[in-house]
Every structure is written in C-alpha cells, then in structure tokens.
Design a protein around this motif. Structure first.
Motif, PDB file in Angstrom:
ATOM      1  N   THR A  86      12.512  -3.261   1.967  1.00 31.77           N
ATOM      2  CA  THR A  86      11.565  -3.748   2.966  1.00 31.77           C
ATOM      3  C   THR A  86      10.915  -4.943   2.344  1.00 31.77           C
ATOM      4  O   THR A  86      10.805  -5.990   3.022  1.00 31.77           O
ATOM      5  CB  THR A  86      10.572  -2.529   3.320  1.00 31.77           C
ATOM      6  N   LYS A  87      10.618  -4.789   1.130  1.00 37.98           N
ATOM      7  CA  LYS A  87       9.944  -6.108   0.354  1.00 37.98           C
ATOM      8  C   LYS A  87      10.877  -7.229   0.032  1.00 37.98           C
ATOM      9  O   LYS A  87      10.579  -8.428   0.486  1.00 37.98           O
ATOM     10  CB  LYS A  87       9.439  -5.638  -1.227  1.00 37.98           C
ATOM     11  N   GLN A  88      12.167  -6.934   0.035  1.00 40.20           N
ATOM     12  CA  GLN A  88      13.219  -7.856  -0.087  1.00 40.20           C
ATOM     13  C   GLN A  88      13.500  -8.628   1.408  1.00 40.20           C
ATOM     14  O   GLN A  88      13.363  -9.828   1.444  1.00 40.20           O
ATOM     15  CB  GLN A  88      14.509  -7.501  -0.564  1.00 40.20           C
ATOM     16  N   ILE A  89      13.517  -7.723   2.505  1.00 43.50           N
ATOM     17  CA  ILE A  89      13.594  -8.360   3.721  1.00 43.50           C
ATOM     18  C   ILE A  89      12.362  -9.410   4.223  1.00 43.50           C
ATOM     19  O   ILE A  89      12.492 -10.205   4.779  1.00 43.50           O
ATOM     20  CB  ILE A  89      13.650  -7.134   4.713  1.00 43.50           C
ATOM     21  N   GLU A  90      11.323  -8.794   3.749  1.00 44.30           N
ATOM     22  CA  GLU A  90       9.668  -9.475   3.954  1.00 44.30           C
ATOM     23  C   GLU A  90       9.873 -10.781   3.295  1.00 44.30           C
ATOM     24  O   GLU A  90       9.531 -11.804   3.584  1.00 44.30           O
ATOM     25  CB  GLU A  90       8.689  -8.936   3.377  1.00 44.30           C
ATOM     26  N   ASP A  91      10.250 -10.771   2.088  1.00 46.08           N
ATOM     27  CA  ASP A  91      10.550 -11.908   1.165  1.00 46.08           C
ATOM     28  C   ASP A  91      11.513 -12.852   1.575  1.00 46.08           C
ATOM     29  O   ASP A  91      11.413 -14.136   1.678  1.00 46.08           O
ATOM     30  CB  ASP A  91      10.866 -11.696  -0.372  1.00 46.08           C
ATOM     31  N   VAL A 127      12.921  -4.258   8.732  1.00 41.23           N
ATOM     32  CA  VAL A 127      11.755  -3.650   8.351  1.00 41.23           C
ATOM     33  C   VAL A 127      11.478  -2.184   9.018  1.00 41.23           C
ATOM     34  O   VAL A 127      11.167  -1.335   8.503  1.00 41.23           O
ATOM     35  CB  VAL A 127      10.642  -4.358   8.112  1.00 41.23           C
ATOM     36  N   ASP A 128      11.696  -2.388  10.540  1.00 45.85           N
ATOM     37  CA  ASP A 128      10.884  -1.246  11.259  1.00 45.85           C
ATOM     38  C   ASP A 128      11.926   0.237  10.927  1.00 45.85           C
ATOM     39  O   ASP A 128      11.365   1.096  10.959  1.00 45.85           O
ATOM     40  CB  ASP A 128      11.099  -1.473  12.588  1.00 45.85           C
ATOM     41  N   ALA A 129      13.231  -0.239  10.916  1.00 46.24           N
ATOM     42  CA  ALA A 129      14.111   0.969  10.384  1.00 46.24           C
ATOM     43  C   ALA A 129      13.679   1.546   9.121  1.00 46.24           C
ATOM     44  O   ALA A 129      13.790   2.788   8.848  1.00 46.24           O
ATOM     45  CB  ALA A 129      15.493   0.509  10.650  1.00 46.24           C
ATOM     46  N   ASN A 130      13.358   0.729   8.167  1.00 47.84           N
ATOM     47  CA  ASN A 130      12.964   1.304   6.831  1.00 47.84           C
ATOM     48  C   ASN A 130      11.545   1.976   7.153  1.00 47.84           C
ATOM     49  O   ASN A 130      11.399   3.124   6.286  1.00 47.84           O
ATOM     50  CB  ASN A 130      13.047   0.233   6.007  1.00 47.84           C
ATOM     51  N   ILE A 132      12.442   6.919  -0.755  1.00 44.83           N
ATOM     52  CA  ILE A 132      11.398   6.061  -0.343  1.00 44.83           C
ATOM     53  C   ILE A 132      10.915   4.709  -0.865  1.00 44.83           C
ATOM     54  O   ILE A 132      10.841   3.774  -0.411  1.00 44.83           O
ATOM     55  CB  ILE A 132       9.817   6.896  -0.051  1.00 44.83           C
ATOM     56  N   LEU A 133      11.020   4.971  -2.358  1.00 46.53           N
ATOM     57  CA  LEU A 133      10.770   3.833  -3.485  1.00 46.53           C
ATOM     58  C   LEU A 133      11.853   2.708  -3.010  1.00 46.53           C
ATOM     59  O   LEU A 133      11.572   1.532  -3.101  1.00 46.53           O
ATOM     60  CB  LEU A 133      10.772   4.186  -4.676  1.00 46.53           C
ATOM     61  N   MET A 134      13.128   3.107  -2.917  1.00 42.48           N
ATOM     62  CA  MET A 134      14.073   2.235  -2.543  1.00 42.48           C
ATOM     63  C   MET A 134      14.246   1.791  -1.261  1.00 42.48           C
ATOM     64  O   MET A 134      14.348   0.491  -1.174  1.00 42.48           O
ATOM     65  CB  MET A 134      15.685   3.101  -2.574  1.00 42.48           C
ATOM     66  N   LYS A 135      13.648   2.492  -0.167  1.00 43.19           N
ATOM     67  CA  LYS A 135      13.588   1.844   1.150  1.00 43.19           C
ATOM     68  C   LYS A 135      12.296   0.890   1.069  1.00 43.19           C
ATOM     69  O   LYS A 135      12.136  -0.142   1.577  1.00 43.19           O
ATOM     70  CB  LYS A 135      12.943   2.937   2.139  1.00 43.19           C
ATOM     71  N   LEU A 136      11.309   0.952  -0.019  1.00 52.84           N
ATOM     72  CA  LEU A 136      10.353   0.091  -0.015  1.00 52.84           C
ATOM     73  C   LEU A 136      10.782  -1.216  -0.686  1.00 52.84           C
ATOM     74  O   LEU A 136      10.382  -2.406  -0.174  1.00 52.84           O
ATOM     75  CB  LEU A 136       9.071   0.795  -0.781  1.00 52.84           C
ATOM     76  N   LEU A 137      11.522  -1.238  -1.912  1.00 54.44           N
ATOM     77  CA  LEU A 137      12.007  -2.289  -2.342  1.00 54.44           C
ATOM     78  C   LEU A 137      13.074  -3.103  -1.300  1.00 54.44           C
ATOM     79  O   LEU A 137      12.933  -4.497  -1.463  1.00 54.44           O
ATOM     80  CB  LEU A 137      12.987  -1.966  -3.506  1.00 54.44           C
ATOM     81  N   GLN A 149       0.866  -1.075   0.004  1.00 55.84           N
ATOM     82  CA  GLN A 149       0.004  -0.084   0.064  1.00 55.84           C
ATOM     83  C   GLN A 149       0.939   1.158  -0.055  1.00 55.84           C
ATOM     84  O   GLN A 149       0.570   2.334  -0.725  1.00 55.84           O
ATOM     85  CB  GLN A 149      -0.760  -0.157   1.137  1.00 55.84           C
ATOM     86  N   ILE A 150       1.991   1.263   0.718  1.00 64.39           N
ATOM     87  CA  ILE A 150       2.860   2.303   0.836  1.00 64.39           C
ATOM     88  C   ILE A 150       3.701   2.455  -0.591  1.00 64.39           C
ATOM     89  O   ILE A 150       3.699   3.571  -1.040  1.00 64.39           O
ATOM     90  CB  ILE A 150       4.013   2.170   1.934  1.00 64.39           C
ATOM     91  N   PHE A 151       4.133   1.524  -1.145  1.00 64.07           N
ATOM     92  CA  PHE A 151       4.668   1.314  -2.436  1.00 64.07           C
ATOM     93  C   PHE A 151       3.571   2.165  -3.309  1.00 64.07           C
ATOM     94  O   PHE A 151       4.130   2.764  -4.365  1.00 64.07           O
ATOM     95  CB  PHE A 151       4.914  -0.101  -2.970  1.00 64.07           C
TER      96      PHE A 151
END
Length: 186
Positions: free
Chosen positions: A149-154, A165-168, A142-147, A41-43
């Motif tokens: 975060t997605k990688q960490i989630e994956d 992810v919290d730091a991002n 922000i978009l880089m931080k989202l990418l 949603q943030i993305f």
C-alpha cells in the motif's frame, strides 16, 4: 464445524461498537488524515503486534487484540476516506470534517459489506485456509500488504497490474478479523 459468517460478524460488531463510541469521544477528527497517514497508523499497530509476538512482553499493558481491532477500524476509515474523496464542505471547499453518527454508521456498514463480499468469495476459493494459518503469519501478511500500500501511495496510486489500495485495506481487514477469531477461540 465453524460458522465463519457468525464469527466474522461478531468480531465486526465489536469493532463497530468501539468505532462508534470513539466517534462520540473524538468525532471524526480522523477526516484530517491523508491516506498515507492512515496507512502509517495501521503500520504502527501491525508492527507493535509483531514485536509483541516476537518478544512476548508488553510494557504498556495492552495485548495484541486491541491492535487488530485498531487495524480493522483504521482500514475502514481509509475506505471511507476513499469513498468521500470528493466530499467537501460547500462553505470552504475543504474536506467535510463532521459526519453525523447515523451517516458514519451507514458508511461503516457499506464498507464492511464490500469487505464481507470479498471474504465470502475468497473463503470459498481458498477453502478457509486461514484457519490452518498461524496468527503470526497473518500478521506478516498484513505488514506485507501495508508495504504494498505504501508503495502504491508513493506511486500516486498508479499500478501496472496490481489491485489498488482499497483491495489491500480490504484484505487487511479480513486477515485482522481472522486473527481475532483465532485468538478468541483459544
């Protein structure tokens, strides 16, 4: 002379007011979302900002400011979800869906308190470099931080040397606030 703390707190107060008003309308329905869904949603919001910056055209009639506010509030939701990861309804064992407004406001304030601490530490070390940055560059960050975060989630939260992810989410809040400060100063 800038007073970053006052500007920052004004932006956050506006975001919090909107967050609490939406809570009156929708309740805490967002509690159903898993972290990757909040990240997506943030993305969507960050990607829309970038598209508007590149094209200069909005077909739905809203500018980028509401999207930055959305980024801030969704990041706070994500941080709250992390805090309440083990908070379940005693009757069902599933995540507690309804959070009373007073408790939700305390959770919002606590998460923003952590983010503000990070802001002051980084702002000191970087000498308010964000003031000389372009809003478009901060959108890209922000978009880089989202990418990230997605990688960490994956990777199921696993990192070798990176922050979680919290730091991002916290960094994204700060960059979105900086953007709103810069946009309202024009």
């Amino acid at each position: 002379m800038h007073n970053t703390e006052i500007e920052y707190r004004q932006v956050i107060q506006h975001c919090k007011d909107l967050f609490l008003k939406k809570n009156q309308d929708y309740g805490t329905a967002w509690r159903i979302l898993r972290l990757p869904s909040i990240t997506d949603q943030i993305f969507i919001k960050a990607q829309r900002i970038r598209t508007l910056q590149e094209t200069g055209v909005s077909r739905v009639g809203e500018g980028i400011e509401p999207e930055f506010i959305g980024i801030i509030n969704y990041c706070v939701m994500a941080l709250i979800q992390l805090q309440l990861a083990h908070d379940s309804n005693p009757n069902s064992g599933s995540a507690r869906m309804d959070i009373p407004t007073a408790e939700l406001e305390q959770l919002y304030d606590a998460e923003i308190g952590r983010v503000v601490e990070l802001l002051f530490a980084k702002n000191h070390d970087y000498g308010e470099a964000w003031r000389d940055m372009r809003v478009s560059s901060m959108t890209d960050i922000i978009l880089m931080k989202l990418l990230r975060t997605k990688q960490i989630e994956d990777n199921r939260g696993s990192t070798l040397v990176s922050e979680g992810v919290d730091a991002n989410y916290m960094d994204m809040i700060n960059y979105a606030v900086f953007c709103l400060i810069k946009l309202t100063a024009k």
